[in-house]
Write a protein that holds these residues in place. Structure first.
Motif, PDB file in Angstrom:
ATOM      1  N   GLY A 202     -15.363   7.299  -6.941  1.00  0.00           N
ATOM      2  CA  GLY A 202     -15.112   6.011  -7.556  1.00  0.00           C
ATOM      3  C   GLY A 202     -13.855   5.969  -8.398  1.00  0.00           C
ATOM      4  N   ASP A 203     -13.012   7.002  -8.279  1.00  0.00           N
ATOM      5  CA  ASP A 203     -11.765   7.004  -9.038  1.00  0.00           C
ATOM      6  C   ASP A 203     -10.850   5.856  -8.614  1.00  0.00           C
ATOM      7  OD1 ASP A 203     -12.516   9.202 -10.488  1.00  0.00           O
ATOM      8  OD2 ASP A 203     -11.468  10.642  -9.213  1.00  0.00           O
ATOM      9  N   ALA A 204     -10.995   5.409  -7.376  1.00  0.00           N
ATOM     10  CA  ALA A 204     -10.256   4.239  -6.881  1.00  0.00           C
ATOM     11  C   ALA A 204     -11.134   3.514  -5.879  1.00  0.00           C
ATOM     12  CB  ALA A 204      -8.936   4.658  -6.246  1.00  0.00           C
ATOM     13  N   ASP A 205     -10.998   2.198  -5.838  1.00  0.00           N
ATOM     14  CA  ASP A 205     -11.757   1.405  -4.862  1.00  0.00           C
ATOM     15  C   ASP A 205     -11.065   1.380  -3.509  1.00  0.00           C
ATOM     16  OD1 ASP A 205     -13.720   0.449  -6.813  1.00  0.00           O
ATOM     17  OD2 ASP A 205     -12.046  -0.705  -7.641  1.00  0.00           O
ATOM     18  N   VAL A 206      -9.745   1.345  -3.559  1.00  0.00           N
ATOM     19  CA  VAL A 206      -8.913   1.321  -2.349  1.00  0.00           C
ATOM     20  C   VAL A 206      -7.845   2.387  -2.536  1.00  0.00           C
ATOM     21  CG1 VAL A 206      -7.285  -0.046  -0.976  1.00  0.00           C
ATOM     22  CG2 VAL A 206      -9.334  -1.131  -1.938  1.00  0.00           C
ATOM     23  N   ILE A 207      -7.553   3.128  -1.478  1.00  0.00           N
ATOM     24  CA  ILE A 207      -6.517   4.151  -1.582  1.00  0.00           C
ATOM     25  C   ILE A 207      -5.452   3.944  -0.512  1.00  0.00           C
ATOM     26  CG2 ILE A 207      -7.963   5.867  -2.694  1.00  0.00           C
ATOM     27  CD1 ILE A 207      -8.319   7.264  -0.004  1.00  0.00           C
ATOM     28  N   ASN A 208      -4.261   4.316  -0.885  1.00  0.00           N
ATOM     29  CA  ASN A 208      -3.096   4.253  -0.018  1.00  0.00           C
ATOM     30  C   ASN A 208      -2.751   5.697   0.316  1.00  0.00           C
ATOM     31  OD1 ASN A 208      -0.326   4.218   0.776  1.00  0.00           O
ATOM     32  ND2 ASN A 208      -0.115   2.201  -0.144  1.00  0.00           N
ATOM     33  N   THR A 209      -3.125   6.172   1.517  1.00  0.00           N
ATOM     34  CA  THR A 209      -3.049   7.596   1.815  1.00  0.00           C
ATOM     35  C   THR A 209      -2.736   7.815   3.291  1.00  0.00           C
ATOM     36  OG1 THR A 209      -4.236   9.696   1.507  1.00  0.00           O
ATOM     37  CG2 THR A 209      -5.523   7.821   2.309  1.00  0.00           C
ATOM     38  N   THR A 210      -2.720   9.077   3.705  1.00  0.00           N
ATOM     39  CA  THR A 210      -2.524   9.355   5.124  1.00  0.00           C
ATOM     40  C   THR A 210      -3.877   9.603   5.784  1.00  0.00           C
ATOM     41  OG1 THR A 210      -2.276  11.753   4.884  1.00  0.00           O
ATOM     42  CG2 THR A 210      -0.286  10.398   4.630  1.00  0.00           C
ATOM     43  N   LEU A 211      -3.953   9.250   7.044  1.00  0.00           N
ATOM     44  CA  LEU A 211      -5.209   9.419   7.769  1.00  0.00           C
ATOM     45  C   LEU A 211      -5.660  10.874   7.758  1.00  0.00           C
ATOM     46  CD1 LEU A 211      -7.157   7.589   9.403  1.00  0.00           C
ATOM     47  CD2 LEU A 211      -6.001   8.394  11.463  1.00  0.00           C
ATOM     48  N   GLN A 212      -4.704  11.792   7.769  1.00  0.00           N
ATOM     49  CA  GLN A 212      -5.013  13.221   7.747  1.00  0.00           C
ATOM     50  C   GLN A 212      -5.944  13.583   6.595  1.00  0.00           C
ATOM     51  OE1 GLN A 212      -4.362  15.893   9.519  1.00  0.00           O
ATOM     52  NE2 GLN A 212      -4.243  17.657   8.155  1.00  0.00           N
ATOM     53  N   LEU A 213      -5.738  12.965   5.444  1.00  0.00           N
ATOM     54  CA  LEU A 213      -6.502  13.341   4.249  1.00  0.00           C
ATOM     55  C   LEU A 213      -7.907  12.763   4.227  1.00  0.00           C
ATOM     56  CD1 LEU A 213      -3.748  13.132   1.475  1.00  0.00           C
ATOM     57  CD2 LEU A 213      -4.631  15.162   2.665  1.00  0.00           C
ATOM     58  N   ILE A 214      -8.180  11.773   5.087  1.00  0.00           N
ATOM     59  CA  ILE A 214      -9.540  11.214   5.121  1.00  0.00           C
ATOM     60  C   ILE A 214     -10.225  11.449   6.463  1.00  0.00           C
ATOM     61  CG2 ILE A 214      -9.146   9.478   3.333  1.00  0.00           C
ATOM     62  CD1 ILE A 214      -8.733   7.402   5.562  1.00  0.00           C
ATOM     63  N   LEU A 215      -9.615  12.249   7.321  1.00  0.00           N
ATOM     64  CA  LEU A 215     -10.248  12.552   8.607  1.00  0.00           C
ATOM     65  C   LEU A 215     -11.639  13.174   8.434  1.00  0.00           C
ATOM     66  CD1 LEU A 215      -7.434  13.898  10.977  1.00  0.00           C
ATOM     67  CD2 LEU A 215      -8.783  11.803  11.224  1.00  0.00           C
TER      68      LEU A 215
END
Length: 312
Positions: free
Chosen positions: A192-205
């Protein structure tokens, strides 16, 4: 002059001549990645370093130098202040060459870097948790007009963050707050540190089944999430992709640049690099120095559009 003195001078002269004629590389080479280990630029740069070491027989290593949520600029400063001899090579995202010289960092002013080549287009995305009450950017916009939504990003001045904020502006909503993180992954959303994140797909695979990818900041849709629209489909004026490339300072000799480029091009076209692209949805390729310079020039123009959307 005695024979002993003459011999000493001759030895010095031979030593100096040997140094002058020594070919690059003759000592360890560092590739500076200004992010923590694990993302695509880090993995691919390590492949390049491994191949560089094998090709030239000198140690070559990746040095991770994250900026504590402040973007890639501490790492960029390390490259900028190193001798222009090719022994310190930057592996940089667009912000370093696009705006690094414009944000009051003396070591990066005026422009310090030339591209060796661009080798990666990130599968950059805007994502949220699977239980969020919105499943598209339009639904997020509608929700955020009545509720607080907190954004996590890699640094406010970085291109993905600027695109994300410009998109929210054009869609008529504001973030309740935002903060920079060194890593934006499954844990960021789960905690819950952020509701929406701006990241690369690699990091949430690892948790892709438990998140919603709302839009990709890419020139085309990502193969791993084919139902997710690219940024240009949602807002054509913000059509931009996020890349990574190798950079050296401007006084670096041409023959040194050519040797770095030769290895990097071979690496990114290798089977193992292309397998990584297939697994992650990234685009892995090679653009030479001139082609990369043209991309940078075009991106600078797009940043002007983004700045207008943000009222800057």
């Amino acid at each position: 002059m005695s024979n002993k003195a003459k011999a000493a001078l001759a030895a010095i002269a031979i030593g100096l001549a040997g140094s002058a004629l020594a070919e690059y590389p003759e000592k360890p080479v560092s590739f500076i990645v200004p992010w923590p280990p694990g993302d695509l630029e880090d993995v691919l740069t390590r492949m390049i370093a491994e191949d560089f070491q094998a090709e030239y027989g000198v140690p070559a290593a990746v040095v991770n130098k994250p900026g504590g949520g402040g973007g890639p600029f501490p790492g960029a400063v390390e490259v900028a202040t190193a001798p222009a001899d090719g022994y310190t090579i930057g592996s940089f995202v667009p912000a370093v060459s696009l705006i690094g010289h414009e944000i009051d960092i003396p070591e990066l002013t005026p422009e310090k870097f030339d591209p060796i080549g661009i080798f990666l287009t990130y599968p950059f995305v805007i994502a949220t948790s699977g239980n969020a009450p919105y499943s598209s950017m339009q639904e997020l916009a509608d929700y955020a007009k009545e509720n607080e939504v907190f954004l996590g990003h890699f640094g406010d001045v970085l291109t993905p963050t600027q695109v994300t904020k410009a998109l929210s502006s054009t869609m008529g909503f504001e973030w309740a707050g935002d903060a920079a993180f060194d890593a934006l992954d499954c844990n960021t959303l789960a905690s819950g540190d952020a509701d929406v994140i701006n990241t690369t797909l690699q990091l949430i695979l690892p948790c892709l089944d438990d998140v919603k990818v709302l839009v990709s900041i890419t020139g085309e849709r990502i193969s791993k999430v084919p139902d997710t629209p690219a940024i240009g489909e949602v807002e054509p004026s913000l059509d931009i992709s996020l890349w990574n490339g190798l950079f050296v300072t401007k006084d670096t000799p041409a023959d040194v640049r050519e040797k770095i480029a030769a290895v990097a091009e071979t690496t990114v076209n290798s089977e193992r690099a292309q397998q990584l692209a297939e697994e992650t949805g990234a685009l892995v390729y090679w653009l030479n120095a001139d082609e990369s310079a043209a991309v940078i020039a075009e991106d600078k123009a797009t940043l002007g559009t983004i700045s207008e959307a943000l009222g800057q």
